[in-house]
Design an enzyme around this catalytic site. Sequence first.
Site, PDB file in Angstrom:
ATOM      1  N   ARG A 143      14.986  -6.664  -7.512  1.00 49.55           N
ATOM      2  CA  ARG A 143      15.158  -5.306  -8.014  1.00 49.55           C
ATOM      3  C   ARG A 143      16.040  -5.381  -9.266  1.00 49.55           C
ATOM      4  O   ARG A 143      16.795  -6.328  -9.445  1.00 49.55           O
ATOM      5  CB  ARG A 143      15.805  -4.419  -6.960  1.00 49.55           C
ATOM      6  CG  ARG A 143      14.986  -4.280  -5.684  1.00 49.55           C
ATOM      7  CD  ARG A 143      15.740  -3.498  -4.621  1.00 49.55           C
ATOM      8  NE  ARG A 143      14.921  -3.303  -3.422  1.00 49.55           N
ATOM      9  CZ  ARG A 143      14.885  -4.136  -2.392  1.00 49.55           C
ATOM     10  NH1 ARG A 143      15.647  -5.233  -2.412  1.00 49.55           N
ATOM     11  NH2 ARG A 143      14.117  -3.902  -1.345  1.00 49.55           N
ATOM     12  N   LYS A 172      19.027  -2.980  -1.168  1.00 53.31           N
ATOM     13  CA  LYS A 172      18.528  -1.738  -0.586  1.00 53.31           C
ATOM     14  C   LYS A 172      18.238  -1.887   0.898  1.00 53.31           C
ATOM     15  O   LYS A 172      18.448  -0.962   1.679  1.00 53.31           O
ATOM     16  CB  LYS A 172      17.253  -1.333  -1.339  1.00 53.31           C
ATOM     17  CG  LYS A 172      16.655  -0.001  -0.929  1.00 53.31           C
ATOM     18  CD  LYS A 172      15.445   0.298  -1.787  1.00 53.31           C
ATOM     19  CE  LYS A 172      14.798   1.613  -1.393  1.00 53.31           C
ATOM     20  NZ  LYS A 172      13.617   1.908  -2.235  1.00 53.31           N
ATOM     21  N   HIS A 251      10.876  -2.375 -12.105  1.00 54.23           N
ATOM     22  CA  HIS A 251      10.129  -2.636 -10.863  1.00 54.23           C
ATOM     23  C   HIS A 251       8.819  -3.378 -11.122  1.00 54.23           C
ATOM     24  O   HIS A 251       8.234  -3.951 -10.192  1.00 54.23           O
ATOM     25  CB  HIS A 251       9.844  -1.306 -10.163  1.00 54.23           C
ATOM     26  CG  HIS A 251       9.249  -1.463  -8.796  1.00 54.23           C
ATOM     27  ND1 HIS A 251       9.946  -2.017  -7.743  1.00 54.23           N
ATOM     28  CD2 HIS A 251       8.010  -1.164  -8.321  1.00 54.23           C
ATOM     29  CE1 HIS A 251       9.167  -2.032  -6.665  1.00 54.23           C
ATOM     30  NE2 HIS A 251       7.989  -1.530  -6.993  1.00 54.23           N
ATOM     31  N   ARG A 254       9.039  -6.987  -9.836  1.00 53.18           N
ATOM     32  CA  ARG A 254       8.954  -7.115  -8.375  1.00 53.18           C
ATOM     33  C   ARG A 254       7.537  -6.812  -7.878  1.00 53.18           C
ATOM     34  O   ARG A 254       6.982  -7.544  -7.063  1.00 53.18           O
ATOM     35  CB  ARG A 254       9.978  -6.178  -7.747  1.00 53.18           C
ATOM     36  CG  ARG A 254      10.073  -6.231  -6.225  1.00 53.18           C
ATOM     37  CD  ARG A 254      11.302  -5.439  -5.790  1.00 53.18           C
ATOM     38  NE  ARG A 254      11.306  -5.147  -4.364  1.00 53.18           N
ATOM     39  CZ  ARG A 254      11.707  -5.998  -3.424  1.00 53.18           C
ATOM     40  NH1 ARG A 254      12.120  -7.203  -3.760  1.00 53.18           N
ATOM     41  NH2 ARG A 254      11.702  -5.644  -2.157  1.00 53.18           N
ATOM     42  N   HIS A 277      11.087  -7.236   2.168  1.00 54.37           N
ATOM     43  CA  HIS A 277      10.645  -5.953   2.707  1.00 54.37           C
ATOM     44  C   HIS A 277      10.718  -5.999   4.230  1.00 54.37           C
ATOM     45  O   HIS A 277      10.403  -7.015   4.845  1.00 54.37           O
ATOM     46  CB  HIS A 277       9.196  -5.659   2.302  1.00 54.37           C
ATOM     47  CG  HIS A 277       9.056  -5.117   0.914  1.00 54.37           C
ATOM     48  ND1 HIS A 277       8.532  -5.853  -0.129  1.00 54.37           N
ATOM     49  CD2 HIS A 277       9.365  -3.907   0.400  1.00 54.37           C
ATOM     50  CE1 HIS A 277       8.508  -5.117  -1.229  1.00 54.37           C
ATOM     51  NE2 HIS A 277       9.023  -3.935  -0.939  1.00 54.37           N
ATOM     52  N   TYR A 286       0.660  -2.909  -2.184  1.00 53.83           N
ATOM     53  CA  TYR A 286       0.457  -3.746  -3.359  1.00 53.83           C
ATOM     54  C   TYR A 286      -0.761  -4.652  -3.180  1.00 53.83           C
ATOM     55  O   TYR A 286      -1.529  -4.872  -4.108  1.00 53.83           O
ATOM     56  CB  TYR A 286       1.690  -4.613  -3.623  1.00 53.83           C
ATOM     57  CG  TYR A 286       2.924  -3.852  -3.990  1.00 53.83           C
ATOM     58  CD1 TYR A 286       3.052  -3.236  -5.228  1.00 53.83           C
ATOM     59  CD2 TYR A 286       3.988  -3.744  -3.110  1.00 53.83           C
ATOM     60  CE1 TYR A 286       4.194  -2.541  -5.574  1.00 53.83           C
ATOM     61  CE2 TYR A 286       5.142  -3.050  -3.442  1.00 53.83           C
ATOM     62  CZ  TYR A 286       5.235  -2.456  -4.674  1.00 53.83           C
ATOM     63  OH  TYR A 286       6.367  -1.771  -5.017  1.00 53.83           O
TER      64      TYR A 286
END
Length: 302
Positions: A143, A172, A251, A254, A277, A286
């Site tokens: 990120r 995050k 972003h 990523r 994730h 994605y």
Amino acid sequence: MNSLLAVQRASLSKNTHIAYAKGWAAFEAFCAEHGYPSLPASAEHVARFAIDATDRYSMGTVQIYCSAICHHHRESAHTSPTDHPTFRSVMRGLKRLKGTAPRQVDALRADDIVSMIDACDTTTTIGLRDSAILAVGFSAALRRSEIAGLLVEDIRIYQDPRRMIVTIRQSKTDQEGAGQTIAVPDGENIRPVSRLLVWWHSVGIERGPAFQTLSRGGHLRGRTLHHSDIPRIVKHYGAKIGLDPSRLAGHSLRAGFVTSAAENHARLDKIMAVTRHRNTETVMKYIRDADAFSDHALEGVL
């Protein structure tokens, strides 16, 4: 009470603190302009703020700003006006009118990254730094805040073969700061480890921020980059290779990792080991985007 507030504030991420501060400041300015009390505020006045804000901000930002209003009221032991039926009715109407789909940015594929790195002037320290940022940010699926906050001490480099382990101290998905590690090979094209070492050696970085600000003459200022510098760099080099900079953001690095890994038929667990994730559905989005035209239902028909 003070200790309770401290715990509540600590439960919010740094980025949430920043977003809430912006939202609350915007609401206070709105109230001052119209002569409304900001704390406690009425549901009608918050609804009017939301209507006014949709002309200047995305619906997602408006929702965050209204969450900030709710947070400030509850912190001050007031009933939140965002719980009132009047406010909720207005927000439902705004969502139908404006829509809530998040802004989509383009994912940068591996070939894009190679071209952007080639566009960096590596005869300068700025070009060396930026090529390392693009290579490391993409290869480790970082990120923008993680790129800006990376420290030399967070990176362990190995030789034969050249590779590195990157430790993310807080992110995050790791608000408690337990730390997460990412394995990054050097490879033959993007070569993130090699580019990082060349950047460090060119300016003599041995500790502290891995990526630092530079003067116009290319000398170190000793300060870490701000996270807003990352999308600026991505847009700059994207434009140099003919991409639309308005479609790019921090972003994009990523998202590009996930998309490129999916196109390379990487296993889902291997992709998530790098992206960190927790929700497979986020990663699968994605992958679905990458496979949208693969084995299309009308392939060979249209």
